[in-house]
Write an enzyme that holds these catalytic residues in place. Sequence first.
Site, PDB file in Angstrom:
ATOM      1  N   GLY A 115       0.788  -1.228   0.000  1.00  0.00           N
ATOM      2  CA  GLY A 115       0.000   0.000   0.000  1.00  0.00           C
ATOM      3  C   GLY A 115       0.816   1.271   0.000  1.00  0.00           C
ATOM      4  CE  LYS A 135       7.066   0.642   5.663  1.00  0.00           C
ATOM      5  NZ  LYS A 135       7.369  -0.225   6.823  1.00  0.00           N
ATOM      6  NE  ARG A 198      10.612  -2.053   3.060  1.00  0.00           N
ATOM      7  CZ  ARG A 198       9.557  -2.657   3.619  1.00  0.00           C
ATOM      8  NH1 ARG A 198       9.482  -2.740   4.940  1.00  0.00           N
ATOM      9  NH2 ARG A 198       8.601  -3.186   2.885  1.00  0.00           N
ATOM     10  CG  ASP A 274      -0.015  -8.345   6.664  1.00  0.00           C
ATOM     11  OD1 ASP A 274      -0.635  -8.857   7.610  1.00  0.00           O
ATOM     12  OD2 ASP A 274       0.292  -7.142   6.618  1.00  0.00           O
TER      13      ASP A 274
END
Length: 522
Positions: A115, A135, A198, A274
């Site tokens: 998301g 991110k 990341r 998740d």
Amino acid sequence: MDFDPDSAALASPPAAAPAAPSAPWLHALTQEHPRAYPQLGERFVAVLPPEPMREPHWVAHSPACADWLGLPVDWMDADSLQVLSGNALVPGMRTWASVYSGHQFGVWAGQLGDGRALHLGEWPGPGGPIELQLKGAGRTPFSRMGDGRAVLRSSIREFLCSEAMAALGIPSTRALCVTASSHPVQRETLETAAIVTRAAPSFLRFGHFEHFAHTDQHQALQALASHFIRHFAPECAEAPQPVLALLSRVSRQTATLMAQWQAVGFCHGVMNTDNMSMLGLTLDYGPFGFLDGFDPGHICNHSDQQGRYAYARQPQMAFWNLHALAQALLPLLAGEEEAERTAAAEQLRDALDVYRDTFASSMLEALRAKLGLASRQDEDQSLIDDWLRLLAAERVDYTIIHRRLCHFDSRQAPEAPVNAPLRDLFLDREGFDAWTLRYQARLAQEGSRDVERSTRMRRVNPAVVLRNHLAEGAIQQAQAGDFSEVQRLLKVLSRPFDEPEQAGDAGFPPDWAQHLQVSCSS
């Protein structure tokens, strides 16, 4: 609402402008590698550009991560800043977000997905391809009601802890850098946006498999399993039942990871399916924390009101998550008949058995090492259990007590001056003295030498971990425009087993640290 590949473009932000070609290292990210996840098809990813972040600037970078990736020394140029802030793409670069689902706090949450993360591509690292991911790069079709952004506060925490865990020798996703902007982001208060770059061999989660199982996309589930086995677990392909071998592999890696978390006193805070890595990596740093006083019931996530992910429950919750993964893999083994499904479920449960044994043995070995025990004796478990009970009864600082134990003089009485710094951490002096006599006898049994033992123990008992108050100090300075403390603290955390120059980095947390809270918005 389920992910609809045909409508994904409707959620796309305006395209980022191409970058000038003066950052040649970025062009490697445009190459299609054989294991590239988007090659599985449109049911797996949404291809879209990041949302620009105005006037970005560098906050911090990790030299250790750059070395791990094998980046050129001049990688931090102006074009890199633009790409790693979501403002530009190298010509030919294709960024994407993946769809997954999952259980959150034990409840099926349905479709989730990246998301607020976009994959830049794969970097050809010295040890094999590494995925790079932004991110906080803006909305995706999986953002639900979110803005797709990360704030400076949480980005610094993830950056520091990713690299701190790697330095501790604990498998983790890595963090190359943080960039930030004056772009406003609304959380509990108005904050500013930031992006963490990341890195990991793969960001695949238990939830990726759950998504295709729970939506009855069994062909896609098979394609995902085949992809993972081919590129990340090739030894499983040789097994009579590759899916069972895969589950055993993930179970074993997860069990080892849990033992490492517990041994160092790390609390994840939001161990949803998740957030569980298929590679056994520590994934998604949100409301994490390291223990101060040893409290098995410690809850680091203020949002976890039921204590589902309390420190002592983490191994159990990992096993629960593995059961959810096993359930997701069931369609790959079972046919339509009830008898077939029952037999397949039993096989999957058997494949999970490796978790218990691996965790128990790994945890015992980790705690033996923390106590400096070089051999294995039957009474070790009892000695260790009583030590932990002693720590829990008085909430003794978990990191400091084990660091001081490194300097224990086994030839002296517990109350001797050389052992006083250790003994002084306990109000129950009699209880400590009684345990110490057993410890001394155990060390004598294996002919332990204090100097050699101290050296071994200082390699596994860190002087410094990323306590919340250390992170908070760096964050407050960064929010005021001074990023020097972030970079200084990163340097300290990159050598956690060395005594720091500033004694406060390895000292007791200040009183005000008791009031710090982290939650799912952190």
